[in-house]
Scaffold this motif. Structure first.
Motif, PDB file in Angstrom:
ATOM      1  N   CYS B  65       0.809  -1.220   0.000  1.00 51.83           N
ATOM      2  CA  CYS B  65       0.000   0.000   0.000  1.00 51.83           C
ATOM      3  C   CYS B  65       0.843   1.272   0.000  1.00 51.83           C
ATOM      4  O   CYS B  65       0.441   2.283  -0.574  1.00 51.83           O
ATOM      5  CB  CYS B  65      -0.955  -0.004   1.184  1.00 51.83           C
ATOM      6  SG  CYS B  65      -0.628  -1.221   2.451  1.00 51.83           S
ATOM      7  N   CYS B  66       2.006   1.269   0.617  1.00 45.90           N
ATOM      8  CA  CYS B  66       2.837   2.465   0.626  1.00 45.90           C
ATOM      9  C   CYS B  66       3.195   2.901  -0.791  1.00 45.90           C
ATOM     10  O   CYS B  66       3.467   4.077  -1.021  1.00 45.90           O
ATOM     11  CB  CYS B  66       4.123   2.204   1.398  1.00 45.90           C
ATOM     12  SG  CYS B  66       3.968   2.542   3.142  1.00 45.90           S
ATOM     13  N   GLY B 101       6.596  -0.749   1.016  1.00 47.27           N
ATOM     14  CA  GLY B 101       5.624  -1.767   1.359  1.00 47.27           C
ATOM     15  C   GLY B 101       6.180  -2.891   2.206  1.00 47.27           C
ATOM     16  O   GLY B 101       7.337  -2.880   2.605  1.00 47.27           O
ATOM     17  N   GLY B 129       6.116   1.911   7.860  1.00 54.92           N
ATOM     18  CA  GLY B 129       6.403   1.040   8.995  1.00 54.92           C
ATOM     19  C   GLY B 129       6.823  -0.354   8.572  1.00 54.92           C
ATOM     20  O   GLY B 129       7.743  -0.939   9.144  1.00 54.92           O
ATOM     21  N   CYS B 130       6.181  -0.886   7.541  1.00 59.20           N
ATOM     22  CA  CYS B 130       6.491  -2.253   7.130  1.00 59.20           C
ATOM     23  C   CYS B 130       7.945  -2.396   6.701  1.00 59.20           C
ATOM     24  O   CYS B 130       8.643  -3.308   7.129  1.00 59.20           O
ATOM     25  CB  CYS B 130       5.601  -2.656   5.973  1.00 59.20           C
ATOM     26  SG  CYS B 130       3.938  -2.985   6.464  1.00 59.20           S
ATOM     27  N   GLY B 159       5.504   5.881   9.256  1.00 52.54           N
ATOM     28  CA  GLY B 159       4.123   6.190   8.882  1.00 52.54           C
ATOM     29  C   GLY B 159       3.449   4.967   8.328  1.00 52.54           C
ATOM     30  O   GLY B 159       4.107   4.022   7.910  1.00 52.54           O
ATOM     31  N   CYS B 160       2.139   4.989   8.300  1.00 51.51           N
ATOM     32  CA  CYS B 160       1.411   3.828   7.773  1.00 51.51           C
ATOM     33  C   CYS B 160       0.154   4.291   7.071  1.00 51.51           C
ATOM     34  O   CYS B 160      -0.903   4.258   7.630  1.00 51.51           O
ATOM     35  CB  CYS B 160       1.069   2.845   8.877  1.00 51.51           C
ATOM     36  SG  CYS B 160       0.193   1.384   8.277  1.00 51.51           S
ATOM     37  N   PRO B 161       0.207   4.706   5.820  1.00 49.68           N
ATOM     38  CA  PRO B 161       1.432   5.001   5.081  1.00 49.68           C
ATOM     39  C   PRO B 161       1.911   6.412   5.386  1.00 49.68           C
ATOM     40  O   PRO B 161       1.140   7.235   5.852  1.00 49.68           O
ATOM     41  CB  PRO B 161       0.963   4.924   3.628  1.00 49.68           C
ATOM     42  CG  PRO B 161      -0.445   5.385   3.685  1.00 49.68           C
ATOM     43  CD  PRO B 161      -0.988   4.904   4.999  1.00 49.68           C
TER      44      PRO B 161
HETATM   45  S1  SF4 Z   1       3.414   0.753   6.400  1.00 52.92           S
HETATM   46 FE1  SF4 Z   1       1.164   0.649   6.303  1.00 52.92          FE
HETATM   47  S2  SF4 Z   1       0.655   1.605   4.337  1.00 52.92           S
HETATM   48 FE2  SF4 Z   1       2.829   1.071   4.259  1.00 52.92          FE
HETATM   49  S3  SF4 Z   1       2.931  -0.954   3.322  1.00 52.92           S
HETATM   50 FE3  SF4 Z   1       2.841  -1.234   5.536  1.00 52.92          FE
HETATM   51  S4  SF4 Z   1       0.673  -1.512   6.002  1.00 52.92           S
HETATM   52 FE4  SF4 Z   1       0.814  -0.605   3.949  1.00 52.92          FE
END
Ligand code: SF4
Lengths: 165, 190
Positions: B65-66, B101, B129-130, B159-161
């Motif tokens: 998602c990022c 991501g 964050g991932c 951040g997320c994202p």
């Molecule tokens: S940090 Fe959040 S937005 Fe980014 S890839 Fe991970 S779950 Fe998705």
């Protein structure tokens, strides 16, 4: 587009499927589509009829998923008729001691990767599948089936991709 | 730019001499270049760093998602191009890998391969964050807890994202880092 009938009358669809496949039992736990439960022994024949009978014509397998219950595994097929938009949900189950089902790839080739995913994460073995390998987990993963509720990641921490530098 | 000013922009001209520490510019001897308007002196490394920091080409590569935020940053509203950031589809043409991501264990060897295909000097930015430490999927059954377990990371953007502004800030920090490279070549750190 306008003359294409959007067939969402569940009762009528249920009747039509009933007419050709009286052996199916209703599954009341699904409300958005007419749902049927079928025994795994007659599964492939039921699928063929659902796809080919003119009353049904469900030639499109939209989704194939697996569910983990305490004592058995369910596999759920969402199938649709692209001519009139009608759809049904077909459910079957296999005991955990013998999680084997016939593969739907012979009827809907699109089931290929879906079945690999269910095999990968829940451990259902599909007999007759052309290429039943893990699809999401890394090659060589042997700690079990991670979407089973009783899954415990037993791998030692250093196996879990430690720094390869 | 005004080269006769008292405070020379440091990032153009390399490190200030050690004796400049703690002294105001009036106490220091006037450098030669200040008598020559229109002429800049510096070393080649500063020039290379300046060029590199303003042409960071990044890999067209997103894994979760990022990546949506990375695409938003590359689109017209936030406009990566004004930093000289151009997406390249081949790792051999890129300077920066933005890991946007979740890094799954299946994806990890591929990411390492991509990193190894990049020409040096190369940088890695962990977006979200991932990629920083596993984020919401920390210790997941198929998740590598941070891309720094497989490749060296220069900048972490939390951040997320993260919002596009956060990514832009990360990129500006990276530019700062690139400008202050002292040696002739960034040493390989694999
Ligand atoms: S940090 Fe959040 S937005 Fe980014 S890839 Fe991970 S779950 Fe998705």
């Amino acid at each position: 587009m306008s003359e294409r009938v959007r067939d969402t009358g569940s009762a009528a669809i249920r009747e039509r499927v009933r007419a050709v496949l009286p052996q199916l039992t209703d599954d009341p736990s699904t409300v958005d589509l007419p749902a049927f439960r079928v025994d795994r022994t007659g599964l492939l024949d039921v699928m063929r009829v659902l796809r080919d009978a003119p009353e049904c014509g469900f030639q499109y397998l939209s989704c194939l998923s697996g569910v983990d219950y305490p004592d058995h595994l369910d596999v759920v097929y969402h199938i649709f008729n692209l001519q009139n938009g009608a759809g049904v949900c077909l459910k079957t189950s296999a005991p955990k001691s013998d999680p084997v089902l016939p593969s739907a790839t012979a009827v809907w080739p699109g089931a290929n990767w879906h079945e690999r995913e269910v095999f990968d994460l829940l451990g259902v073995r599909f007999e007759g599948h052309p290429d039943l390998r893990r699809i999401l987990m890394p090659e060589g993963f042997d700690a079990g089936y991670p979407l089973r509720k009783d899954f415990v990641d037993s791998r030692p921490a250093k196996v879990r991709l430690v720094r390869s530098r | 730019m005004d080269v006769s000013g008292q405070d020379a922009p440091r990032s153009w001209l390399g490190t200030p001499p050690p004796e400049a520490e703690g002294r105001s510019s009036e106490e220091l001897p006037v450098p030669l270049w200040q008598h020559l308007p229109g002429v800049l002196t510096g070393n080649v490394q500063s020039f290379i760093n300046w060029a590199r920091s303003n042409s960071i080409w990044y890999m067209t590569f997103g894994i979760a998602c990022c990546a949506i935020e990375m695409m938003a940053t590359g689109a017209s509203k936030y406009d990566f191009d004004r930093f000289g950031m151009i997406p390249r589809a081949s790792p051999r043409q890129t300077d920066l890998m933005i890991v946007a991501g979740t890094v799954t264990e299946k994806m990890a060897p591929r990411i390492k391969t991509l990193y190894e295909q990049m020409a040096e000097p190369r940088w890695v930015l962990a977006l979200g964050g991932c990629a920083s430490n596993g984020g919401p999927y920390h210790e997941g059954y198929n998740v590598v807890d941070g891309v720094d377990k497989i490749v060296p990371v220069d900048i972490y953007v939390p951040g997320c994202p993260p919002r596009p502004e956060a990514l832009l800030h990360g990129v500006m920090l990276l530019q700062e880092k690139v400008r202050w490279v002292q040696s002739a070549e960034k040493t390989a750190r694999t």
